[in-house]
Design a protein around this motif. Sequence first.
Motif, mmCIF file in Angstrom:
data_model
loop_
_atom_site.group_PDB
_atom_site.id
_atom_site.type_symbol
_atom_site.label_atom_id
_atom_site.label_comp_id
_atom_site.label_asym_id
_atom_site.label_seq_id
_atom_site.Cartn_x
_atom_site.Cartn_y
_atom_site.Cartn_z
ATOM 1 N N ALA A 92 0.831 -1.208 0.000
ATOM 2 C CA ALA A 92 0.000 0.000 0.000
ATOM 3 C C ALA A 92 0.864 1.256 0.000
ATOM 4 N N ALA A 139 2.501 1.540 -3.573
ATOM 5 C CA ALA A 139 1.492 1.879 -4.579
ATOM 6 C C ALA A 139 0.970 3.295 -4.383
ATOM 7 N N THR A 140 0.768 3.714 -3.134
ATOM 8 C CA THR A 140 0.265 5.062 -2.882
ATOM 9 C C THR A 140 1.295 6.116 -3.271
ATOM 10 N N GLY A 160 1.526 5.971 -7.078
ATOM 11 C CA GLY A 160 0.255 6.415 -7.635
ATOM 12 C C GLY A 160 0.033 7.904 -7.487
ATOM 13 N N THR A 161 0.528 8.473 -6.380
ATOM 14 C CA THR A 161 0.406 9.912 -6.194
ATOM 15 C C THR A 161 1.225 10.675 -7.225
ATOM 16 N N LEU A 171 -1.548 -0.901 -7.722
ATOM 17 C CA LEU A 171 -1.113 0.398 -8.227
ATOM 18 C C LEU A 171 -2.157 1.083 -9.106
ATOM 19 N N SER A 177 -4.583 3.242 -7.063
ATOM 20 C CA SER A 177 -3.985 4.467 -6.547
ATOM 21 C C SER A 177 -3.846 5.518 -7.640
ATOM 22 N N MET A 188 -5.843 9.138 -7.425
ATOM 23 C CA MET A 188 -5.053 10.351 -7.305
ATOM 24 C C MET A 188 -5.131 11.200 -8.566
ATOM 25 N N ILE A 205 -5.146 10.524 -0.499
ATOM 26 C CA ILE A 205 -4.031 9.635 -0.167
ATOM 27 C C ILE A 205 -4.476 8.588 0.844
ATOM 28 N N SER A 220 -6.726 6.099 -0.937
ATOM 29 C CA SER A 220 -5.920 5.232 -1.786
ATOM 30 C C SER A 220 -5.156 4.205 -0.974
ATOM 31 N N ALA A 221 -4.577 4.628 0.140
ATOM 32 C CA ALA A 221 -3.795 3.707 0.972
ATOM 33 C C ALA A 221 -4.669 2.612 1.559
ATOM 34 N N CYS A 240 -5.800 0.185 -1.251
ATOM 35 C CA CYS A 240 -4.678 -0.662 -1.637
ATOM 36 C C CYS A 240 -4.348 -1.676 -0.538
#
Length: 312
Positions: free
Chosen positions: A117, A120-121, A124-125, A187, A190, A194, A232, A235-236, A239
């Motif tokens: 996570a 990927a975060t 992804g950000t 991924l 995320s 984002m 964020i 997303s975390a 994930c």
Amino acid sequence: MGARPGLRCFGVDLLFPEQKALRGSLMQARNSQRFAAIATRAVSIGLIALVVFVITFPFIWALVTSFKDRIDSLQMTFIPFIQFEPTLFNWRNELVVTWPETRRALYNSAVISVSAAAIATALGTLAGYALARFRFAVGNSNILAWVLSQRFMPPVATLIPLFILFQSVGLIDSLFGMVLINATLVLPFSILIMRDYFAEFPKEVEEAAFVDGASFWSYFVRIALPLSTPAIAASAIICFAFAWNEFIFASVLTNREAQPYTLSIISSAGTRGINFGFVSTRMLLAVALPVILSLFVQRYIIRGLSMGAVKG
């Protein structure tokens, strides 16, 4: 023309026929609206109760089954102390007798999920900001479609190639290999969240920062990141949940040392069949951590999804 005014005699209103008809129509319309509001509310409550029941019933059934012995778990009984005698055998076996194996599996799941996570975060950000603010020659929509194609493709299609690749580089049954696999799988979520979140940022804020001499990186770190905390967090957590529940790749790419807790659930099957008491106990332990974690950050999840992935 309006209705004729009524008469008043000895403190009593004397209404003309058309006035009585008008008053009756108004009362009937008011009663109909009241009945419609009550019926709508009752239907809404009934639907909500049905949805809640459908969602929570498997967990309630698992909780009840976790307090049954092997024989009672095969019976259609639900009320403890009346239909069956509850026991702590399943929980004692999981938390005391086999606790070293349980602890190792939970530790593996936590390391894999948190690491995947986080990776990927972070990626992804960065990718989401780039896709929202820059235009690439191949087309941003093409890049996004390629990223999402990883989720559209059946995982089984890449299982054998990844097994051969991991075997050649010595990543079979390793936590590092499972972190890489899960980070790759989650991924796209995320990036999508984002990217949509950054696309909604007012361009005036960005232009004002550039006028003050800020670079893209400075604007991203000092302005965009602090404002994107809800996205964020959402997303975390998403994930983390997908990585925690991953099963297919773990069943092939791990043997013992890196096995996550999801594989412990299927190990409840033996020569005498499936022990549903063990399955229920392990299932409840498996869902406990993501549920507790989501309760603490649910406001970030709702805000992040409503401003990101839901709008597109």
